[in-house]
Design a protein around this motif. Sequence first.
Motif, PDB file in Angstrom:
ATOM      1  N   ARG A  42     -60.618  49.084  -9.472  1.00  0.00           N
ATOM      2  CA  ARG A  42     -59.890  48.321  -8.473  1.00  0.00           C
ATOM      3  C   ARG A  42     -59.951  49.077  -7.157  1.00  0.00           C
ATOM      4  N   ASP A  47     -56.367  49.416   2.003  1.00  0.00           N
ATOM      5  CA  ASP A  47     -55.178  49.850   1.264  1.00  0.00           C
ATOM      6  C   ASP A  47     -55.258  51.365   1.101  1.00  0.00           C
ATOM      7  N   GLY A 112     -47.747  49.517  -8.175  1.00  0.00           N
ATOM      8  CA  GLY A 112     -48.083  48.924  -6.884  1.00  0.00           C
ATOM      9  C   GLY A 112     -48.721  47.555  -7.007  1.00  0.00           C
ATOM     10  N   VAL A 113     -49.457  47.330  -8.101  1.00  0.00           N
ATOM     11  CA  VAL A 113     -50.201  46.074  -8.241  1.00  0.00           C
ATOM     12  C   VAL A 113     -50.228  45.646  -9.705  1.00  0.00           C
ATOM     13  N   ARG A 115     -52.478  42.875 -11.921  1.00  0.00           N
ATOM     14  CA  ARG A 115     -53.618  41.958 -11.846  1.00  0.00           C
ATOM     15  C   ARG A 115     -53.676  41.141 -13.133  1.00  0.00           C
ATOM     16  N   TYR A 147     -44.624  34.568  -6.733  1.00  0.00           N
ATOM     17  CA  TYR A 147     -45.900  34.562  -6.018  1.00  0.00           C
ATOM     18  C   TYR A 147     -46.612  33.241  -6.278  1.00  0.00           C
ATOM     19  N   GLU A 161     -54.174  38.824  -8.021  1.00  0.00           N
ATOM     20  CA  GLU A 161     -53.620  40.139  -7.696  1.00  0.00           C
ATOM     21  C   GLU A 161     -52.254  39.977  -7.061  1.00  0.00           C
ATOM     22  N   ASP A 163     -49.214  42.047  -5.340  1.00  0.00           N
ATOM     23  CA  ASP A 163     -48.852  43.317  -4.700  1.00  0.00           C
ATOM     24  C   ASP A 163     -47.347  43.528  -4.827  1.00  0.00           C
ATOM     25  N   LYS A 165     -45.900  46.375  -3.894  1.00  0.00           N
ATOM     26  CA  LYS A 165     -45.627  47.472  -2.945  1.00  0.00           C
ATOM     27  C   LYS A 165     -45.488  48.779  -3.709  1.00  0.00           C
ATOM     28  N   TRP A 191     -51.177  48.683 -12.201  1.00  0.00           N
ATOM     29  CA  TRP A 191     -51.768  49.790 -11.450  1.00  0.00           C
ATOM     30  C   TRP A 191     -50.659  50.638 -10.837  1.00  0.00           C
TER      31      TRP A 191
END
Length: 195
Positions: A42, A47, A112-113, A115, A147, A161, A163, A165, A191
């Motif tokens: 990724r 970023d 943070g992420v 997916r 989302y 994906e 996010d 934060k 992630w």
Amino acid sequence: QSCFLACRFKCMQKVSMKLKNGLLLIIGFTCFILHSTYGQSRSLTGDSRSFVLCPVKDVKTSVSPTSDAGRYGVKSLVDGKLPNDGWRSSWSVWMKKNPTFTFDVGTTKRIGVIRIFYQPWDRVQELSKVKVEVSLDNQNFMLFNEYSGFVAEKGKAAWAEIDLKAIKARYFRITPSYDGWGHQWGEVEFWEIAN
């Protein structure tokens, strides 16, 4: 004596060849293990955060997969194996259902992420919304965000994906909503922020 040396030379060549083949096999196996352990790569231009793929300790769902795809189960969402495009692959499927998934990443982590590897079947915006809730104790969940805006070609796998934060949590409850046929999911990745 020359016959003896020739025989010995041939024998050493065979041993050398076996060692080379063995070494190649070990290198190949190591690459496979690393890929399986760390999943997909990724990177996102612009970023500045560094990420490491976070292993998932456990996953549960409120609704078991439907249709004949039920044989893959919910655990296949965290096995590091991506299904191929098309209907007859290893997709976990929820036809006309909106399941709720609870993922346990083992300990409190700064994620943070997220997916999601999915495949729209009926409409390009089939994954219409994803609600994310977080918890430290698997009892008290807080709504983090909802989302939307996921669009992908019908019958083709894509990554959605999300996010986050830098949210600290151990448990992540994800509830998708479909617009059309249902859900076909292949993998969910978390992630962790490494820096």
